[in-house]
Design an enzyme around this catalytic site. Sequence first.
Site, mmCIF file in Angstrom:
data_model
loop_
_atom_site.group_PDB
_atom_site.id
_atom_site.type_symbol
_atom_site.label_atom_id
_atom_site.label_comp_id
_atom_site.label_asym_id
_atom_site.label_seq_id
_atom_site.Cartn_x
_atom_site.Cartn_y
_atom_site.Cartn_z
ATOM 1 N N GLY A 55 -3.685 -18.775 9.070
ATOM 2 C CA GLY A 55 -2.810 -18.001 9.747
ATOM 3 C C GLY A 55 -3.296 -17.464 10.938
ATOM 4 O O GLY A 55 -4.651 -17.559 11.116
ATOM 5 N N CYS A 82 -8.522 -20.760 4.432
ATOM 6 C CA CYS A 82 -8.706 -19.991 5.590
ATOM 7 C C CYS A 82 -8.241 -18.650 5.634
ATOM 8 O O CYS A 82 -8.687 -17.753 4.751
ATOM 9 C CB CYS A 82 -8.312 -20.713 6.815
ATOM 10 N N TYR A 83 -7.029 -18.315 6.197
ATOM 11 C CA TYR A 83 -6.633 -16.927 6.193
ATOM 12 C C TYR A 83 -6.174 -16.608 4.739
ATOM 13 O O TYR A 83 -6.282 -15.461 4.216
ATOM 14 C CB TYR A 83 -5.265 -17.026 6.928
ATOM 15 N N HIS A 169 -10.594 -26.005 6.228
ATOM 16 C CA HIS A 169 -9.227 -26.713 6.084
ATOM 17 C C HIS A 169 -9.561 -28.000 5.688
ATOM 18 O O HIS A 169 -9.847 -28.739 6.037
ATOM 19 C CB HIS A 169 -8.623 -26.785 7.435
ATOM 20 N N GLU A 171 -7.336 -29.845 4.426
ATOM 21 C CA GLU A 171 -5.927 -30.744 4.923
ATOM 22 C C GLU A 171 -6.111 -31.685 5.967
ATOM 23 O O GLU A 171 -5.485 -32.575 6.085
ATOM 24 C CB GLU A 171 -4.923 -29.991 4.883
ATOM 25 N N GLY A 224 18.200 -46.423 15.960
ATOM 26 C CA GLY A 224 17.643 -47.697 15.864
ATOM 27 C C GLY A 224 16.012 -47.399 15.511
ATOM 28 O O GLY A 224 15.264 -48.388 15.118
ATOM 29 N N VAL A 226 13.239 -45.468 12.805
ATOM 30 C CA VAL A 226 13.046 -45.704 11.452
ATOM 31 C C VAL A 226 13.805 -44.567 10.616
ATOM 32 O O VAL A 226 14.557 -44.898 9.928
ATOM 33 C CB VAL A 226 11.454 -45.187 11.123
ATOM 34 N N ASP A 227 13.995 -43.298 11.285
ATOM 35 C CA ASP A 227 14.710 -42.336 10.380
ATOM 36 C C ASP A 227 16.157 -42.548 10.345
ATOM 37 O O ASP A 227 16.519 -42.611 9.298
ATOM 38 C CB ASP A 227 14.356 -40.889 11.257
ATOM 39 N N LYS A 370 7.158 -38.809 7.587
ATOM 40 C CA LYS A 370 7.659 -40.143 8.335
ATOM 41 C C LYS A 370 7.203 -41.438 7.479
ATOM 42 O O LYS A 370 7.898 -42.232 7.379
ATOM 43 C CB LYS A 370 6.811 -40.070 9.710
#
Length: 520
Positions: A55, A82-83, A169, A171, A224, A226-227, A370
């Site tokens: 945060g 972290c936070y 972090h 991640e 057109g 991907v999603d 994605k």
Amino acid sequence: MSEEKIIVIDFGGQYNQLVARRVRECNVYCEILSYKTPLSKIMAESPKGLILTGGPSSCYEEGAATCEKALFECGIPVLGLCYGAQLMQLVLGGKVERAAMREYGHTEISVDTTSPLFSDVPGETSCFMSHFDHITALASGFKTIGHTKNCPFAAVSDDERKLYGLQFHPEVLHTPYGKTMIKNFVRDICDTRGTWEMGAFSERTIKELRDRIGDKKVLLALSGGVDSSVLAALLSKAIGRQLTCVFVDHGLLRKNEGDEVEAVFGPKGSFDLNFVRVNAKDRFLKDLSGVTDPEQKRKIIGKDFIDVFEEEAKKIGAVDFLAQGTIYPDVVESGLGGESAVIKSHHNVGGLPEHVDFKELVEPLRNLFKDEVREVGRKLSIPEKLVSRQPFPGPGLGVRIMGEVTEEKVRIVQEADFIFREEIRKAVERSGERPAWMPDQYFAALTNVRSVGVMGDERTYDHAIALRAVITSDFMTAESSEIPYEILHTVMSRIINEVRGVNRVFYDLTSKPPGTIELE
């Protein structure tokens, strides 16, 4: 989704969706909830574990984001990052203060490899730090399991209560063994089986769409990309020709892309659906005239999209549902997934406009990242060329043109982008295999810079093109691609010689973070 779920509690951290993505890489479903979410609602989700994000504030300041002490007494594992790690200590009786020296970036760390959190992690490794505050006294029951030169409590644990805190972090890709640490927490400490996968998602979603929609009609904004392509495949398998796909050619697509989209999805394509192409370039350019702010451009383009859909819906008759290819990063970056500040608004996020004629939204990809959407596409047997297509922003080149969007600027960036992509393709073909430098996303953008140049012994005052190419596995973090200089030189030479109005070419080296993949 699944009986196994990890909840990420968001305290405004910039990496909140990346934390969730890392959990899903462990084949465990994960959602992000605001720290303001009542504990009773969190526990009603029956999570196998909780992760508290970073945060922007100091947890000891008045009015700072906080949580109940009861959160750590629910009998399920909690990992604070972290936070989140600092807050855990503060709430449970520890002490957090401003550090004498801020730690940011790569930092060497020593960890206790006997801790279940650090299984298969070297005792000496590196991590990504980003903090002003640090823990100065541990709450009762905690011990140190990791330290750096300037941070004595870089990792802490209470194994009996299964409470863990990391000042860094894990991640982000900048922490080499971060994925391992998160997997240790999710799979081992939280005791999950890791059974969540895309095949089950596809089957379940097709059935849910069929049951929800029944015999009603659906209108889909098909770009057109991907999603929207994966969404079209899901809907066509669920309801067939009850689906009408409207392709809005706003004039902000890549060179020749409008015709390519029609060739795939139109009457001569392989998809069984109703296809309508709307050429609306003049309308979009008119509404964007004089607008320079990227957020305003996105909102204008989003409004025009909805307006066009309404008009097309009236032409084709009663339509009950509007389908949108909204995905999880869209939701989170628009400030709807947790507590993070708005990074950028998305034209397909925020619900139906006040006067829209559609009764309901259909957004079955809303909780996917994605690469998960791509995997769904493969499960549905969509051609790999389409599934692996580069991401392209909904507002198109409108956000790859810095400043005002004009027809001339669109022409410039289309031509420059085509040259860049063509030279990358040719270089890859020459290599015979995917080279290590091959970017996952690459494009040309038009900067808002004009500079003096010399061409043909004459002074020029023309535009500068920025080339962007990144390598990424999840599109949440990215590093610039080390494209060989001779390729970049060829691209530069071709753009300056072939694209009228350009006399300078830059290569963007910025990673994500701190930048974004797109320029606006």
